[in-house]
Design a protein around this motif. Structure first.
Motif, PDB file in Angstrom:
ATOM      1  N   UNK A 104      34.877  32.299  44.912  1.00 26.23           N
ATOM      2  CA  UNK A 104      33.892  32.796  46.181  1.00 26.23           C
ATOM      3  C   UNK A 104      32.874  33.794  45.482  1.00 26.23           C
ATOM      4  N   UNK A 105      33.034  34.762  44.680  1.00 27.15           N
ATOM      5  CA  UNK A 105      32.251  35.612  44.035  1.00 27.15           C
ATOM      6  C   UNK A 105      31.057  34.756  43.278  1.00 27.15           C
ATOM      7  N   UNK A 142      47.617  23.170  38.675  1.00 26.42           N
ATOM      8  CA  UNK A 142      47.815  24.784  39.109  1.00 26.42           C
ATOM      9  C   UNK A 142      46.367  25.361  38.850  1.00 26.42           C
ATOM     10  N   UNK A 143      46.298  26.395  39.474  1.00 27.15           N
ATOM     11  CA  UNK A 143      45.065  27.272  39.355  1.00 27.15           C
ATOM     12  C   UNK A 143      43.791  26.897  39.845  1.00 27.15           C
ATOM     13  N   UNK A 144      43.696  26.306  40.915  1.00 27.64           N
ATOM     14  CA  UNK A 144      42.375  25.693  41.600  1.00 27.64           C
ATOM     15  C   UNK A 144      42.037  26.540  42.636  1.00 27.64           C
ATOM     16  N   UNK A 145      40.802  26.041  43.059  1.00 25.74           N
ATOM     17  CA  UNK A 145      40.482  27.044  44.277  1.00 25.74           C
ATOM     18  C   UNK A 145      41.209  27.256  45.495  1.00 25.74           C
ATOM     19  N   UNK A 156      23.773  32.736  47.077  1.00 28.19           N
ATOM     20  CA  UNK A 156      23.605  33.753  48.223  1.00 28.19           C
ATOM     21  C   UNK A 156      24.272  33.758  49.472  1.00 28.19           C
ATOM     22  N   UNK A 157      25.215  32.785  49.543  1.00 20.31           N
ATOM     23  CA  UNK A 157      26.143  32.766  50.933  1.00 20.31           C
ATOM     24  C   UNK A 157      27.515  32.588  50.302  1.00 20.31           C
ATOM     25  N   UNK A 158      28.462  32.782  51.017  1.00 24.21           N
ATOM     26  CA  UNK A 158      29.906  32.706  50.831  1.00 24.21           C
ATOM     27  C   UNK A 158      30.196  31.256  50.830  1.00 24.21           C
ATOM     28  N   UNK A 159      30.938  30.725  50.077  1.00 21.29           N
ATOM     29  CA  UNK A 159      31.115  29.154  50.231  1.00 21.29           C
ATOM     30  C   UNK A 159      32.006  28.874  51.557  1.00 21.29           C
ATOM     31  N   UNK A 169      37.179  31.733  52.828  1.00 19.25           N
ATOM     32  CA  UNK A 169      37.053  32.535  51.929  1.00 19.25           C
ATOM     33  C   UNK A 169      37.555  34.181  51.944  1.00 19.25           C
ATOM     34  N   UNK A 170      37.584  34.376  53.440  1.00 18.79           N
ATOM     35  CA  UNK A 170      37.875  35.812  53.641  1.00 18.79           C
ATOM     36  C   UNK A 170      39.151  35.995  54.494  1.00 18.79           C
ATOM     37  N   UNK A 171      40.105  35.150  54.277  1.00 20.55           N
ATOM     38  CA  UNK A 171      41.241  35.338  54.942  1.00 20.55           C
ATOM     39  C   UNK A 171      42.361  34.835  54.222  1.00 20.55           C
TER      40      UNK A 171
END
Length: 380
Positions: free
Chosen positions: A294-295, A344-347, A302-305, A279-281
């Motif tokens: 992610x948001x 197209x346009x997935x996570x 309450x936590x990042x996925x 989620x953060x890279x």
């Protein structure tokens, strides 16, 4: 005939010819919700519910709302078969399943015979896509075969190991991954040797005997599979550190999830592994579809996925896009709109599926540098 009776008959006839209200589309999830993989199965299920909720806010699919029915397979094939039969009784339109490969392989033929669309979110065995139990299989997660190439390349080319050992979960997932890595070694003309293999059961939490044997062998790398991410794997990591083993711990792709960091903390420092979602890279931090998920997930829970949540979300997204494109819920029709196609346009951004239903993975190899805070450093 009385006026009252005439009105009653008219109302009855009108009700017979009036169009029935469209029933909700039913999405079933079958994951471990208890036991060693329970927290991870709950994470996948939560992601499915989140994305289904987002679809419903936009009007659902084909003008119909979607409901989610969740069941616990207890990481046991026999229980998984029972849950699959329950989903058939519920008349679900889709099942998203699979944390443990043995459970997925047991459920696949049951769902296929019932004509239910079945998407495997996490389970990795290459047999899942063999076509023997589910000719319309679709999988979101990477497979043992793809994973093996990434791990073998790191061990041989980056680590330059000469002595390799395996610490392997003794089931179709663990044994399949080890066999795939050894096959990759042969393709690469690996000049070293596999000095030892130690095996364990999925539900084990005491690995001291295996680790003592591995320490004595003193390999350059120990390649580890363990899908009990909330119980067995954290215990293994802690016992590995307590044994003061100097060999590099090389985790199979996808095993280093949030639950492992939460329990084992800094005992994870130095572990090398690889995965297909962070989620953060980069590149995920620059993908609008990923950052939005992610948001939303962070706000909801309450936590990042982690990767397992991303897999559950992508399973819904891919299926929904195929349903929208085909205007159909028919399993064969929907599967054909996914297998061998680009979505197209997935996570995971724009993704490509191979003809056998496997989503093409993109890997990042990493080292854990701060296990307590789940901080990773990309190696390549």
């Amino acid at each position: 005939m009385s006026k009252t009776l005439s009105l009653t008959i008219f109302a009855l006839l009108a009700s017979l010819v009036a169009p029935a209200a469209a029933q909700d589309i039913k999405v079933g999830t079958i994951f471990p919700l208890s036991g060693g993989a329970g927290p991870d199965g709950q994470t996948v299920t939560n992601a499915v519910k989140l994305v289904v909720g987002q679809l419903n806010e936009k009007g659902g699919l084909l003008g119909r709302k979607i409901t989610v029915i969740s069941k616990d397979d207890e990481s046991t094939p026999a229980v998984g078969v029972s849950r699959a039969n329950e989903m058939i009784s519920e008349k679900v339109d889709l099942v998203i399943e699979g944390w443990n490969s043995p459970v997925t392989l047991a459920m696949q033929p049951i769902l296929a015979r019932a004509g239910i669309m079945d998407i495997t979110a996490v389970s990795k065995s290459d047999l899942i896509l063999s076509g023997e139990t589910n000719p319309n299989a679709v999988r979101i997660n990477s497979s043992n075969g793809f994973d093996a190439g990434v791990i073998a390349k790191y061990v041989v080319e980056k680590l330059k190991a000469k002595k390799v050992a395996f610490l392997t979960q003794n089931d179709v997932y663990g044994n399949g991954f080890q066999a795939a890595v050894e096959a990759e070694f042969k393709k690469m003309n690996f000049s070293g040797e596999v000095t030892m293999t130690e095996k364990f059961a999925f539900k084990d939490t005491d690995f001291r005997v295996q680790l003592t044997n591995l320490k004595s062998a003193n390999p350059d790398a120990i390649i580890v599979t363990n899908s009990s991410n909330s119980s067995g794997l954290p215990a293994m990591v802690e016992q590995y550190r307590q044994a003061d083993i100097k060999s590099t711990f090389v985790g199979a792709v996808g095993i280093m999830l949030t639950t492992v960091f939460k329990v084992a903390g800094d005992a994870n420092n130095g572990i090398v592994s690889a995965d297909i979602f962070f989620p953060d890279l980069p590149p995920f931090t620059s993908m609008p579809s990923s950052t939005a998920f992610v948001a939303a997930y962070t706000k909801a829970y309450g936590v990042a996925p982690d990767k397992s949540a991303a897999l559950g979300a992508a399973a819904v997204q891919v299926w929904a896009k195929a349903v929208e494109a085909t205007k159909s819920l028919d399993r064969k029709t929907v599967a054909a709109a996914i297998r061998g196609q680009a979505i197209k346009d997935t996570v995971f951004g724009d993704v490509q599926f191979l003809p056998n239903g496997q989503m093409q993975p993109r890997y990042v190899v990493f080292k854990v540098i701060d296990g307590k805070n789940a901080k990773l450093e990309a190696i390549e």
